[in-house]
Scaffold this motif. Structure first.
Motif, PDB file in Angstrom:
ATOM      1  N   VAL A 170      -7.824  57.105  37.477  1.00  0.00           N
ATOM      2  CA  VAL A 170      -8.585  57.081  38.742  1.00  0.00           C
ATOM      3  C   VAL A 170      -9.638  58.060  38.266  1.00  0.00           C
ATOM      4  O   VAL A 170      -9.246  59.106  37.892  1.00  0.00           O
ATOM      5  CB  VAL A 170      -7.455  57.570  39.743  1.00  0.00           C
ATOM      6  CG1 VAL A 170      -8.195  58.105  41.031  1.00  0.00           C
ATOM      7  CG2 VAL A 170      -6.441  56.748  40.058  1.00  0.00           C
ATOM      8  N   LYS A 186     -15.779  52.686  47.203  1.00  0.00           N
ATOM      9  CA  LYS A 186     -14.758  51.524  46.934  1.00  0.00           C
ATOM     10  C   LYS A 186     -15.196  50.309  46.290  1.00  0.00           C
ATOM     11  O   LYS A 186     -15.012  49.877  45.091  1.00  0.00           O
ATOM     12  CB  LYS A 186     -13.881  51.248  48.026  1.00  0.00           C
ATOM     13  CG  LYS A 186     -13.130  52.414  48.347  1.00  0.00           C
ATOM     14  CD  LYS A 186     -12.286  52.962  47.166  1.00  0.00           C
ATOM     15  CE  LYS A 186     -10.678  52.318  47.390  1.00  0.00           C
ATOM     16  NZ  LYS A 186     -10.026  52.969  46.164  1.00  0.00           N
ATOM     17  N   GLU A 228      -9.762  52.775  39.378  1.00  0.00           N
ATOM     18  CA  GLU A 228      -9.789  53.241  41.079  1.00  0.00           C
ATOM     19  C   GLU A 228     -10.761  54.206  41.001  1.00  0.00           C
ATOM     20  O   GLU A 228     -10.732  55.187  40.338  1.00  0.00           O
ATOM     21  CB  GLU A 228      -8.422  53.473  41.640  1.00  0.00           C
ATOM     22  CG  GLU A 228      -8.565  53.867  43.137  1.00  0.00           C
ATOM     23  CD  GLU A 228      -7.420  54.118  43.726  1.00  0.00           C
ATOM     24  OE1 GLU A 228      -7.328  54.419  44.871  1.00  0.00           O
ATOM     25  OE2 GLU A 228      -6.153  54.104  42.971  1.00  0.00           O
ATOM     26  N   VAL A 229     -11.451  54.365  42.271  1.00  0.00           N
ATOM     27  CA  VAL A 229     -12.176  55.565  42.520  1.00  0.00           C
ATOM     28  C   VAL A 229     -11.726  55.932  43.972  1.00  0.00           C
ATOM     29  O   VAL A 229     -11.612  55.365  44.778  1.00  0.00           O
ATOM     30  CB  VAL A 229     -13.585  55.269  42.811  1.00  0.00           C
ATOM     31  CG1 VAL A 229     -14.659  56.076  43.121  1.00  0.00           C
ATOM     32  CG2 VAL A 229     -14.291  54.684  41.325  1.00  0.00           C
ATOM     33  N   ARG A 230     -11.649  57.371  43.890  1.00  0.00           N
ATOM     34  CA  ARG A 230     -11.139  58.022  45.110  1.00  0.00           C
ATOM     35  C   ARG A 230     -12.089  59.258  45.435  1.00  0.00           C
ATOM     36  O   ARG A 230     -12.677  59.776  44.579  1.00  0.00           O
ATOM     37  CB  ARG A 230      -9.751  58.571  45.075  1.00  0.00           C
ATOM     38  CG  ARG A 230      -8.670  57.646  44.716  1.00  0.00           C
ATOM     39  CD  ARG A 230      -7.436  58.526  44.852  1.00  0.00           C
ATOM     40  NE  ARG A 230      -6.318  57.170  44.382  1.00  0.00           N
ATOM     41  CZ  ARG A 230      -5.059  57.664  43.953  1.00  0.00           C
ATOM     42  NH1 ARG A 230      -4.764  58.871  44.012  1.00  0.00           N
ATOM     43  NH2 ARG A 230      -4.379  56.653  43.590  1.00  0.00           N
ATOM     44  N   GLU A 258     -16.846  51.798  42.558  1.00  0.00           N
ATOM     45  CA  GLU A 258     -15.666  51.365  41.827  1.00  0.00           C
ATOM     46  C   GLU A 258     -15.958  50.178  41.015  1.00  0.00           C
ATOM     47  O   GLU A 258     -15.621  50.042  39.997  1.00  0.00           O
ATOM     48  CB  GLU A 258     -14.762  51.362  42.883  1.00  0.00           C
ATOM     49  CG  GLU A 258     -13.404  51.063  41.889  1.00  0.00           C
ATOM     50  CD  GLU A 258     -12.035  50.832  42.879  1.00  0.00           C
ATOM     51  OE1 GLU A 258     -11.595  49.832  43.474  1.00  0.00           O
ATOM     52  OE2 GLU A 258     -11.532  52.008  43.697  1.00  0.00           O
ATOM     53  N   ARG A 272     -15.571  50.051  36.929  1.00  0.00           N
ATOM     54  CA  ARG A 272     -14.585  49.059  36.388  1.00  0.00           C
ATOM     55  C   ARG A 272     -15.043  48.111  35.425  1.00  0.00           C
ATOM     56  O   ARG A 272     -14.479  47.663  34.341  1.00  0.00           O
ATOM     57  CB  ARG A 272     -13.670  48.630  37.685  1.00  0.00           C
ATOM     58  CG  ARG A 272     -12.925  49.397  38.206  1.00  0.00           C
ATOM     59  CD  ARG A 272     -11.948  48.954  39.416  1.00  0.00           C
ATOM     60  NE  ARG A 272     -11.110  47.944  38.939  1.00  0.00           N
ATOM     61  CZ  ARG A 272     -10.341  47.307  39.827  1.00  0.00           C
ATOM     62  NH1 ARG A 272     -10.352  47.236  40.912  1.00  0.00           N
ATOM     63  NH2 ARG A 272      -9.424  46.488  39.069  1.00  0.00           N
TER      64      ARG A 272
END
Length: 193
Positions: free
Chosen positions: A153, A173, A189-191, A177, A181
């Motif tokens: 992440v 997202k 994942e990206v948060r 992301e 990816r």
């Protein structure tokens, strides 16, 4: 001197371009009048009572209007403040100057302590953020900060016009992301951080 304005994806934020450098390096985000005390320009913008955010980019100032404030009334005030500042060549910051206060573009003081074993992955992530993501986000009047990488992440913080923008979640997202990816398979994942 002529100051151009551009809209941003965040309807509460306008991007002002004075036609000259604002920050020599890095960016600076002011989310409150208290934070703006280090910058006479940011403080003057908050002193209108109708501004909730100021962001200095390399060649722009992004200003966020308070809820309910119409840009038709606020824009002339902001332009006048910016003109006064840039025509008078006043310093952007008080005290130690911009170098000691500005957040450098390659800031890596993240919220998470990165695992040294992930150094190659983190380097790839930061390179993509710097070359692919940061220029696009700056076009929208904001910036993005790397905050850490753990267990696949990536943690990022949006600033300026991008902070609080209705489309920032989609940008993180779907856009960022997907990019990370694709190029860095270890990213799952990206948060927002």
């Amino acid at each position: 001197m002529f100051i151009e304005t551009e809209t941003t994806p965040n309807p509460a934020t306008l991007k002002f371009l004075p036609g000259q450098a604002v920050m020599q390096g890095g960016t600076r985000d002011f989310a409150s009048p208290e934070e703006a005390e280090t910058s006479p320009l940011a403080q003057a913008l908050f002193d209108t009572g109708e501004v909730t955010g100021v962001f200095f980019g390399r060649d722009f100032v992004a200003v966020t209007a308070a809820p309910g404030v119409e840009w038709s009334a606020l824009k002339p005030q902001v332009v006048a403040i910016l003109l006064d500042h840039f025509v008078s060549q006043a310093p952007l910051f008080t005290g130690g100057g911009a170098a000691g206060i500005a957040v450098p573009a390659d800031d890596d003081d993240g919220d998470l302590a990165d695992n040294p074993a992930d150094a190659d992955i983190i380097s790839q992530i930061k390179e993509l953020l710097e070359t692919r993501v940061r220029p696009a986000v700056a076009n929208d009047g904001g910036d993005i900060r790397y905050r850490g990488f753990r267990d696949g992440v990536v943690y990022l913080a949006m600033q300026g016009a991008c902070s609080g923008c209705p489309s920032s979640t989609a940008t993180l997202k779907q856009g960022i992301e997907g990019l990370l990816r694709h190029y860095v398979p270890e990213v799952t994942e990206v948060r927002a951080a």
